[in-house]
Each structure stands twice: as C-alpha cells, then as structure tokens.
Design an enzyme around this catalytic site. Structure first.
Site, PDB file in Angstrom:
ATOM      1  N   ARG A 128      38.407  36.372  69.339  1.00 49.71           N
ATOM      2  CA  ARG A 128      37.235  35.562  68.943  1.00 49.71           C
ATOM      3  C   ARG A 128      36.293  36.313  68.015  1.00 49.71           C
ATOM      4  NH1 ARG A 128      37.869  34.222  74.340  1.00 49.71           N
ATOM      5  NH2 ARG A 128      38.900  32.210  74.500  1.00 49.71           N
ATOM      6  N   LYS A 150      33.694  35.559  52.710  1.00 48.61           N
ATOM      7  CA  LYS A 150      34.610  34.406  52.728  1.00 48.61           C
ATOM      8  C   LYS A 150      36.003  34.935  53.030  1.00 48.61           C
ATOM      9  CE  LYS A 150      32.772  30.952  49.538  1.00 48.61           C
ATOM     10  NZ  LYS A 150      33.079  30.224  48.287  1.00 48.61           N
ATOM     11  N   GLU A 192      36.877  38.337  36.555  1.00 46.88           N
ATOM     12  CA  GLU A 192      35.740  38.027  37.449  1.00 46.88           C
ATOM     13  C   GLU A 192      34.460  38.728  36.971  1.00 46.88           C
ATOM     14  OE1 GLU A 192      35.979  35.716  39.778  1.00 46.88           O
ATOM     15  OE2 GLU A 192      37.955  35.814  40.751  1.00 46.88           O
ATOM     16  N   LYS A 234      26.723  39.802  42.999  1.00 45.95           N
ATOM     17  CA  LYS A 234      27.312  39.086  44.139  1.00 45.95           C
ATOM     18  C   LYS A 234      26.452  39.259  45.391  1.00 45.95           C
ATOM     19  CE  LYS A 234      31.087  37.064  46.118  1.00 45.95           C
ATOM     20  NZ  LYS A 234      32.525  36.969  46.279  1.00 45.95           N
ATOM     21  N   GLU A 244      27.074  28.866  51.110  1.00 42.40           N
ATOM     22  CA  GLU A 244      27.265  27.915  50.025  1.00 42.40           C
ATOM     23  C   GLU A 244      26.622  26.570  50.345  1.00 42.40           C
ATOM     24  OE1 GLU A 244      31.054  28.559  48.195  1.00 42.40           O
ATOM     25  OE2 GLU A 244      31.036  26.556  47.318  1.00 42.40           O
ATOM     26  N   ARG A 249      25.242  29.841  45.654  1.00 46.10           N
ATOM     27  CA  ARG A 249      26.532  30.508  45.751  1.00 46.10           C
ATOM     28  C   ARG A 249      27.627  29.725  45.029  1.00 46.10           C
ATOM     29  NH1 ARG A 249      29.286  33.779  50.812  1.00 46.10           N
ATOM     30  NH2 ARG A 249      31.144  34.330  49.622  1.00 46.10           N
ATOM     31  N   ASN A 253      31.601  29.797  41.649  1.00 47.57           N
ATOM     32  CA  ASN A 253      32.869  29.083  41.453  1.00 47.57           C
ATOM     33  C   ASN A 253      33.124  28.757  39.989  1.00 47.57           C
ATOM     34  OD1 ASN A 253      33.352  29.055  44.209  1.00 47.57           O
ATOM     35  ND2 ASN A 253      32.251  27.128  44.495  1.00 47.57           N
ATOM     36  N   HIS A 256      36.593  28.258  38.573  1.00 47.33           N
ATOM     37  CA  HIS A 256      37.526  28.237  39.702  1.00 47.33           C
ATOM     38  C   HIS A 256      38.070  26.850  40.040  1.00 47.33           C
ATOM     39  CE1 HIS A 256      36.412  32.367  40.128  1.00 47.33           C
ATOM     40  NE2 HIS A 256      37.154  32.522  41.197  1.00 47.33           N
ATOM     41  N   HIS A 260      41.811  27.298  40.118  1.00 44.29           N
ATOM     42  CA  HIS A 260      42.630  27.201  41.334  1.00 44.29           C
ATOM     43  C   HIS A 260      43.792  26.241  41.145  1.00 44.29           C
ATOM     44  CE1 HIS A 260      39.540  28.833  44.467  1.00 44.29           C
ATOM     45  NE2 HIS A 260      40.351  29.773  44.037  1.00 44.29           N
ATOM     46  N   HIS A 274      45.274  35.606  40.353  1.00 41.61           N
ATOM     47  CA  HIS A 274      44.051  34.821  40.525  1.00 41.61           C
ATOM     48  C   HIS A 274      43.132  34.986  39.309  1.00 41.61           C
ATOM     49  CE1 HIS A 274      40.597  32.994  42.497  1.00 41.61           C
ATOM     50  NE2 HIS A 274      39.893  34.054  42.148  1.00 41.61           N
TER      51      HIS A 274
HETATM   52  N1  LIG Z   1      37.080  35.892  49.460  1.00 45.67           N
HETATM   53  C1  LIG Z   1      36.621  35.769  48.246  1.00 45.67           C
HETATM   54  O1  LIG Z   1      35.418  35.608  48.044  1.00 45.67           O
HETATM   55  C2  LIG Z   1      37.574  35.844  47.093  1.00 45.67           C
HETATM   56  C3  LIG Z   1      37.071  35.938  45.795  1.00 45.67           C
HETATM   57  C4  LIG Z   1      37.963  36.081  44.744  1.00 45.67           C
HETATM   58  C5  LIG Z   1      39.325  36.109  45.000  1.00 45.67           C
HETATM   59  N2  LIG Z   1      39.792  35.991  46.271  1.00 45.67           N
HETATM   60  C6  LIG Z   1      41.228  36.041  46.556  1.00 45.67           C
HETATM   61  O2  LIG Z   1      41.740  37.308  46.152  1.00 45.67           O
HETATM   62  C7  LIG Z   1      43.130  37.179  45.924  1.00 45.67           C
HETATM   63  C8  LIG Z   1      43.513  37.949  44.677  1.00 45.67           C
HETATM   64  O3  LIG Z   1      43.205  39.308  44.860  1.00 45.67           O
HETATM   65  P1  LIG Z   1      43.863  40.440  43.944  1.00 45.67           P
HETATM   66  O4  LIG Z   1      43.865  40.001  42.548  1.00 45.67           O
HETATM   67  O5  LIG Z   1      43.211  41.686  44.335  1.00 45.67           O
HETATM   68  O6  LIG Z   1      45.404  40.380  44.350  1.00 45.67           O
HETATM   69  P2  LIG Z   1      46.282  41.225  45.379  1.00 45.67           P
HETATM   70  O7  LIG Z   1      45.536  41.536  46.608  1.00 45.67           O
HETATM   71  O8  LIG Z   1      47.561  40.487  45.517  1.00 45.67           O
HETATM   72  O9  LIG Z   1      46.559  42.583  44.573  1.00 45.67           O
HETATM   73  C9  LIG Z   1      47.338  42.560  43.403  1.00 45.67           C
HETATM   74  C10 LIG Z   1      48.444  43.631  43.451  1.00 45.67           C
HETATM   75  O10 LIG Z   1      47.841  44.910  43.301  1.00 45.67           O
HETATM   76  C11 LIG Z   1      48.380  45.819  44.273  1.00 45.67           C
HETATM   77  N3  LIG Z   1      47.349  46.836  44.493  1.00 45.67           N
HETATM   78  C12 LIG Z   1      46.206  46.739  45.200  1.00 45.67           C
HETATM   79  N4  LIG Z   1      45.469  47.846  45.056  1.00 45.67           N
HETATM   80  C13 LIG Z   1      46.169  48.686  44.266  1.00 45.67           C
HETATM   81  C14 LIG Z   1      45.928  49.981  43.739  1.00 45.67           C
HETATM   82  N5  LIG Z   1      44.777  50.630  43.961  1.00 45.67           N
HETATM   83  N6  LIG Z   1      46.880  50.539  42.959  1.00 45.67           N
HETATM   84  C15 LIG Z   1      48.028  49.880  42.676  1.00 45.67           C
HETATM   85  N7  LIG Z   1      48.301  48.635  43.129  1.00 45.67           N
HETATM   86  C16 LIG Z   1      47.376  48.042  43.902  1.00 45.67           C
HETATM   87  C17 LIG Z   1      48.688  44.942  45.442  1.00 45.67           C
HETATM   88  O11 LIG Z   1      49.673  45.538  46.269  1.00 45.67           O
HETATM   89  C18 LIG Z   1      49.216  43.676  44.759  1.00 45.67           C
HETATM   90  O12 LIG Z   1      50.580  43.815  44.475  1.00 45.67           O
HETATM   91  C19 LIG Z   1      43.417  35.697  45.824  1.00 45.67           C
HETATM   92  O13 LIG Z   1      44.102  35.289  46.979  1.00 45.67           O
HETATM   93  C20 LIG Z   1      42.049  35.064  45.780  1.00 45.67           C
HETATM   94  O14 LIG Z   1      42.015  33.773  46.348  1.00 45.67           O
HETATM   95  C21 LIG Z   1      38.939  35.875  47.315  1.00 45.67           C
HETATM   96 ZN   LIG Z   2      37.817  34.367  41.936  1.00 44.13          ZN
END
Ligand SMILES: NC(=O)c1ccc[n+]([C@@H]2O[C@H](COP(=O)([O-])OP(=O)(O)OC[C@H]3O[C@@H](n4cnc5c(N)ncnc54)[C@H](O)[C@@H]3O)[C@@H](O)[C@H]2O)c1
Ligand SMILES: [Zn+2]
Length: 372
Positions: A128, A150, A192, A234, A244, A249, A253, A256, A260, A274
C-alpha cells in the site's frame, strides 16, 4: 557545484515536499548513498532498473549502499517501453516480497523514464505504498520524468492509462551517468528541454539555439546546466499544481497530445523514443496553434522550432507520421474532459496557454488539405 532545488508541495496529512539534487561531479553514487541513509527509512532497499543500466551503473550505486551496511535487492527488467506493464509491475512486487521488503523499505528507481514510471508505480502499490527515490540516468528522466510524482504503466488501449501520483522522497541526479547514454537517447531528452524552454523559459530557447551542436555532442557542463534549468521549471510547476487540477501542470503536456498518439502508433512498425514523438508533437501543436489563431506567433515559431529540433538531431517529418488512424488515438487521451480536450498552445516562447479544442478540430487542422 552540486545544486539543490526544492519541490514544495502543499501540506495536508503529511509533508510530501522533497529535494532534487543535481550532482555534476564524479563520485555521485557515494554522496547519493549518504543522502539516502541520512533522510530515508532504514529498511531493505529494492532497486528497480533495466538490463542496460544494471550493466553500466547498478554496481556503483548498489555498492555504495552496501558499503553503508544496507541490504540491497535488485529487480532488473528488460529495456524499453514494454516493461511499463501491469504484468511487469506484479513481477517486481513479487520479487521484492520474496526478498523480504517491508513497510520500512526504500525503492530506488535507477534508470530512464521507463524504470522511473514503473518503479514509482510499484512503490505506490507495494504494501500500500513505500518510500521511493528517483535516480534518473537518461537525459529525459533527469530533465522531466523523475520530478513530479507521476507514475504509471501502459495498457493495450493506450499509454499511461494506469498510474498514481506518488511523490519521491528524493531525486538524485548524477549528471555523469549521461556519459554512457546513446546519441539517440540524448537527443530524445533534449526534446523535453525544448518543451520546457517553449512553455516557460525563452532564454533557455536561445541558449539551446546558440549551443545546439554542443548539446547534441553531450558537452557535460552544458548538459548539467540544461538539467538544472529544466528541473527548476518542473519543480515550480509541480509545486503549484501537484495533481494537474488548476491547469498549470497541464502546460507541461505541450506537444504530448499528438506526441503520445504518434508514439503509440509508432510501436507497430518503427518505435519512436518518447522524446522523438514529443518533438513531432510539438510541431503538431504549433501547427494547431497557427490553425486556431492564424494571426498569432505560432506561425513564425514553427520554422524556428523545426530548425532547432533538426539541429538537435530530432525528427521533424511530421506529415510522414500523420494519419487518421494515428490521430484517432488522440480521442482516448485520458486528459480529455467532456467533448473537448485542453490543448496546450505556445504563441510566444516562454508562455503557454490551454485552449479547449474538440478532437475533430485537431484532425481537421493536421490532415486538412489546405492547411499544409
Ligand atoms: N512520469 C512522468 O512525468 C514522465 C514524463 C516524461 C516521460 N515519461 C515516460 O518516460 C519514458 C521514456 O523515458 P526514457 O526516454 O528515459 O526511456 P527509457 O527509460 O526506455 O531509456 C532509454 C534507453 O536508455 C537506456 N539507458 C538509461 N540510462 C542510460 C545510461 N546512463 N547510459 C546508457 N543507456 C542508458 C535504457 O536502458 C533504455 O534502453 C516513457 O515511458 C514516458 O512515458 C514519464
Ligand atoms: Zn514527455
């Protein structure tokens, strides 16, 4: 110089405010472990990470924690968006239960946005809800996803359709971790940063334009500055509107809504990161802004942003990604309220606003023959 920012949230039953530490120096893992031990519960530590990050960075973080006498268990998931699933979340919970994590446990999400969203989600439902810490290792996670609380996983019906608001107790940004990041993932994170510049920081936009080649090449000092400025934006926005609700907030987006839809559609053939989808989504948003207000600034901003995205090695071929089928995914956007969705437009760099828009209008503007 190590910088510390505060995310100040309204106090209700508990104080959910937390620090973001931006650490650009070698040896960050040890300082991270010291910070965690000083501020968080003393139970077992469950690290959520992925294959690549476990190979490159898990050893020094887990080692630093163990050197301080902490028991560490790691749940390693496959790389990629596919790991943001309910099935994977259940597996991680199961493994932490078997490792004996209890209410005093701390979950550490070590990795990119995928691991951050999954690890945060697990932390919010395991027993929980337990404490968790974000240690973002992609640029995207450092400038965006690790801050704000989030969490979530995807459903076959769409991205991020299941999730929670669950604030981390600490975000520790080891900027040196970016040294192992691929060019493609660095570029995705820069998208971003462009978003933050467009919605909140016109000066950041000119900095990106001036130093696009350095950003693209991963200049460490520049990346540290981009991370710090993005986290400051942020932190402020999230502190003003944690869940939001006020619209503040929602401005995050920008790019996005269509982004998305393109990202989900891309997973059928050529998966986009992404950030890459967000780059295309921002161009779509500027085009929609121009469609809604032809006299506004979006018309001039569109080619300027396209040139910057190109200089940052991000995709700009929006039309190649647009189809009625892809845009149909916009209709299931969870942020929709009633018949219109709150669409974020930017006319002037540094200021964004929400306009109510029926999804049909988005289709018309983006696919309309005379709008190109
Ligand atoms: N929660 C939020 O507010 C929020 C905001 C924006 C995006 N997101 C989410 O984030 C995700 C995308 O994140 P991302 O782009 O980081 O992708 P990811 O987490 O898939 O990372 C991309 C690749 O980089 C590799 N990697 C990570 N760190 C590394 C490093 N230091 N050196 C070498 N390789 C490395 C990972 O293994 C992966 O293969 C999406 O699912 C998106 O929806 C969430
Ligand atoms: Zn994003």
């Amino acid at each position: 110089v190590i910088s510390r920012l505060e995310v100040t949230l309204p106090k209700d039953a508990s104080d959910r405010s937390y620090s973001i530490v931006v650490d650009p120096d070698p040896g960050a893992a040890d300082r991270f472990a010291a910070e965690l031990c000083a501020r968080l519960p003393s139970g077992r530590i469950g690290v959520v990470t992925d294959d690549t990050v476990s190979r490159l960075h898990l050893g020094r973080f887990a080692g630093a924690l163990r050197a301080r006498g902490r028991r560490v268990a790691a749940a390693v998931v496959p790389d990629g968006e596919g790991s943001k699933s309910l099935e994977r979340a259940a597996e991680v919970c199961e493994s932490f239960a078997r490792e004996g994590l209890d209410r005093g446990a701390v979950i550490v999400a070590l990795g990119g946005g995928v691991v951050g969203d999954l690890g945060g989600f697990v932390a919010s439902i395991f027993l929980r809800g337990v404490a968790y810490v974000q240690v973002p290792t992609t640029l995207l996670a450092q400038v965006d996803s690790s801050v704000g609380g989030k969490t979530g996983v995807n459903l076959p019906a769409g991205k991020n359709l299941v999730g929670t608001f669950w604030q981390p107790r600490l975000v520790y940004v080891d900027v040196t971790a970016l040294q192992t990041l691929s060019d493609r993932d660095r570029a995705a994170g820069l998208a971003e940063v462009v978003k933050h510049a467009l919605i909140a920081d016109a000066e950041l936009l000119t900095l990106l334009e001036r130093r696009a080649a350095d950003a693209r090449a991963g200049d460490p000092a520049l990346l540290a500055e981009l991370v710090l400025r993005s986290c400051a934006i942020k932190a402020r926005v999230v502190g003003d509107d944690e869940r939001e609700l006020t619209g503040a907030r929602a401005l995050l987006n920008f790019g996005h809504t269509v982004g998305h839809a393109i990202e989900s559609a891309s997973h059928k053939s050529h998966p986009l990161r992404h950030g890459e989808a967000v780059a295309l989504g921002m161009l779509a948003a500027l085009r929609i802004g121009r469609g809604v207000n032809p006299q506004g600034g979006a018309a001039a901003l569109e080619p300027r942003v396209a040139a910057l995205l190109q200089a940052l090695a991000l995709p700009t071929n929006l039309d190649a990604w647009l189809s009625a089928e892809t845009l149909a995914r916009v209709a299931v956007d969870k942020k929709r309220g009633g018949d219109t969705l709150g669409f974020v437009v930017v006319d002037t760099p540094g200021t964004a606003r929400l306009v109510p828009l029926p999804p049909l209008r988005i289709h018309e503007i983006l696919l309309g023959k005379n709008e190109k």
